[in-house]
Design an enzyme around this catalytic site. Structure first.
Site, PDB file in Angstrom:
ATOM      1  N   THR A 183       0.881  -1.137   0.000  1.00 22.90           N
ATOM      2  CA  THR A 183       0.000   0.000   0.000  1.00 22.90           C
ATOM      3  C   THR A 183       0.926   1.195   0.000  1.00 22.90           C
ATOM      4  OG1 THR A 183      -1.588  -1.285   1.236  1.00 22.90           O
ATOM      5  CG2 THR A 183      -1.699   1.055   1.578  1.00 22.90           C
ATOM      6  N   ARG A 211     -13.580  -7.215  -2.774  1.00 23.36           N
ATOM      7  CA  ARG A 211     -12.833  -7.280  -1.510  1.00 23.36           C
ATOM      8  C   ARG A 211     -12.331  -5.883  -1.120  1.00 23.36           C
ATOM      9  NH1 ARG A 211      -7.383  -5.812   0.169  1.00 23.36           N
ATOM     10  NH2 ARG A 211      -6.784  -7.175   1.873  1.00 23.36           N
ATOM     11  N   VAL A 212     -12.489  -5.511   0.109  1.00 26.41           N
ATOM     12  CA  VAL A 212     -11.958  -4.243   0.611  1.00 26.41           C
ATOM     13  C   VAL A 212     -11.012  -4.548   1.763  1.00 26.41           C
ATOM     14  CG1 VAL A 212     -12.551  -2.072   1.745  1.00 26.41           C
ATOM     15  CG2 VAL A 212     -13.996  -2.943  -0.094  1.00 26.41           C
ATOM     16  N   GLY A 213      -9.845  -3.920   1.736  1.00 24.77           N
ATOM     17  CA  GLY A 213      -8.864  -4.141   2.800  1.00 24.77           C
ATOM     18  C   GLY A 213      -8.936  -3.069   3.872  1.00 24.77           C
ATOM     19  N   ASP A 214      -7.841  -2.909   4.578  1.00 23.47           N
ATOM     20  CA  ASP A 214      -7.796  -1.963   5.705  1.00 23.47           C
ATOM     21  C   ASP A 214      -7.616  -0.504   5.259  1.00 23.47           C
ATOM     22  OD1 ASP A 214      -5.182  -2.849   4.821  1.00 23.47           O
ATOM     23  OD2 ASP A 214      -4.344  -1.710   6.485  1.00 23.47           O
ATOM     24  N   THR A 234       0.456  -0.623   6.161  1.00 24.49           N
ATOM     25  CA  THR A 234       0.626  -1.444   4.955  1.00 24.49           C
ATOM     26  C   THR A 234       0.792  -2.886   5.389  1.00 24.49           C
ATOM     27  OG1 THR A 234       2.081  -2.027   3.131  1.00 24.49           O
ATOM     28  CG2 THR A 234       3.096  -0.798   4.937  1.00 24.49           C
ATOM     29  N   GLY A 235       0.078  -3.786   4.733  1.00 23.67           N
ATOM     30  CA  GLY A 235       0.241  -5.186   5.114  1.00 23.67           C
ATOM     31  C   GLY A 235      -0.983  -6.003   4.762  1.00 23.67           C
ATOM     32  N   GLY A 237      -4.226  -6.833   4.858  1.00 25.14           N
ATOM     33  CA  GLY A 237      -5.314  -5.957   5.279  1.00 25.14           C
ATOM     34  C   GLY A 237      -6.325  -6.589   6.216  1.00 25.14           C
TER      35      GLY A 237
END
Ligand code: GLY
Length: 316
Positions: A183, A211-214, A234-235, A237
């Site tokens: 990210t 899909r939605v991440g953090d 970053t990572g 999510g």
């Protein structure tokens, strides 16, 4: 009281970034890109500009750079498309804005900023977010704008290995075992003592559509509060969402009185690994201390004070 020294920190993702994985030329390109990104934010802070403007400019530059997984250069979904997420938060007012699953915006971070400024909502997704951004006059792009050879090859590898959504591998693997993705983000403190954070991403390679991440979730991948800290993550999510990682750094400082370094250590080196969360974050506190921890092999990162040298790094 000493005057506040403005500071900015940026990241371009964390993962398996070993010295063996990058040759000298590639390494130099990343350092040059990170320096350019930092320079943009630093120049704003040096002119007395706001932390909010500094992080917006830095993330805008990261989105424009094809080396990083945000904007141009975003990773592919399982369907071969691109879905982008971004968020921004103002530590002064706790105002925030975010967009998720956008497919046609050149700079999702600018859309997130407009959502925040509009003030009516915090998070807009999909077509609604795109219509809002178009109405605000932001640039749209055709789907092939995001294409890069490197991301396409990476997606093909993920498909051939059957790593759908890369989720099976997340416990043991970093965000992207072979090409060290993540990210992008920025955090800053300005001369008025205001903190801000911004985060943007293409997500994870071969992710499920929708899909939605953090990254667009305030408190998970992005958080800023003048009382404590500004954080961009970053990572992997899913784990950052479950741990509310960015807010947790702030909460540990506010409720347990931990220092910035102690709070970052607790979240990145202990709490996230306890659920196999891999990655890192960048953080700056209200006194201008900077912390850039990660539990992976490397993280593209940099920081600079106003008027000071710009420092960039990749490996541990
Ligand atoms: N950390 C970015 C993502 O998981 O989407």
């Amino acid at each position: 009281m000493n005057p506040i020294l403005p500071v900015i920190a940026v990241h371009g993702g964390a993962g398996t970034i070993t010295r063996a994985a990058l040759n000298a030329e590639q390494e130099a390109r990343y350092h040059e890109a990170l320096d350019y990104v930092l320079k943009g934010g630093q120049a704003i802070l040096e002119k007395g500009g706001s932390a909010l403007d500094a992080v917006t400019e830095a993330v805008f530059r990261l989105e424009e750079c094809p080396l990083f997984n945000a904007g141009k250069g975003a990773v592919f979904t399982h369907a071969g498309t691109h879905e982008l997420d971004a968020s921004i938060m103002d530590g002064r007012s706790l105002a925030a804005g975010a967009v998720a699953c956008v497919k046609s915006l050149r700079n999702p971070i600018l859309a997130a900023r407009r959502v925040m400024e509009d003030g009516r909502h915090v998070l807009l997704v999909g077509e609604g977010a795109e219509a809002f951004a178009r109405n605000a006059g932001l640039k749209t792009v055709p789907p092939d704008y995001y294409f890069t050879e490197a991301r396409h090859a990476q997606w093909q590898r993920a498909l051939s290995e059957g790593r759908f959504g890369m989720l099976e591998g997340l416990a043991a693997e970093p965000i992207d075992a072979d090409t060290k993705m993540g990210t992008v983000g920025a955090v800053a403190l300005d001369a008025d003592g205001n903190l801000a954070a911004a985060t943007s991403t293409g997500g994870v390679t071969d992710k499920r559509v929708g899909r939605v991440g953090d990254s667009p979730l305030i408190g998970a991948g992005c958080y800023a509060n003048n009382r404590t800290v500004a954080v961009s993550c970053t990572g992997s999510g899913e784990m950052f969402i479950r741990m509310l990682a960015a807010y947790d750094v702030s909460a540990l400082m506010e409720y347990r009185g931990l220092t910035l370094a102690e709070a970052c250590e607790e979240v990145v080196m202990h709490k996230l690994p306890s659920i196999d969360g891999r990655g890192g974050l960048i953080a700056v506190d209200a006194q201008g201390n900077v912390c850039l921890p990660f539990n992976t092999e490397g993280m593209y990162r940099g920081h600079a004070q106003a008027g000071g040298p710009r420092q960039t790094a990749i490996y541990r």
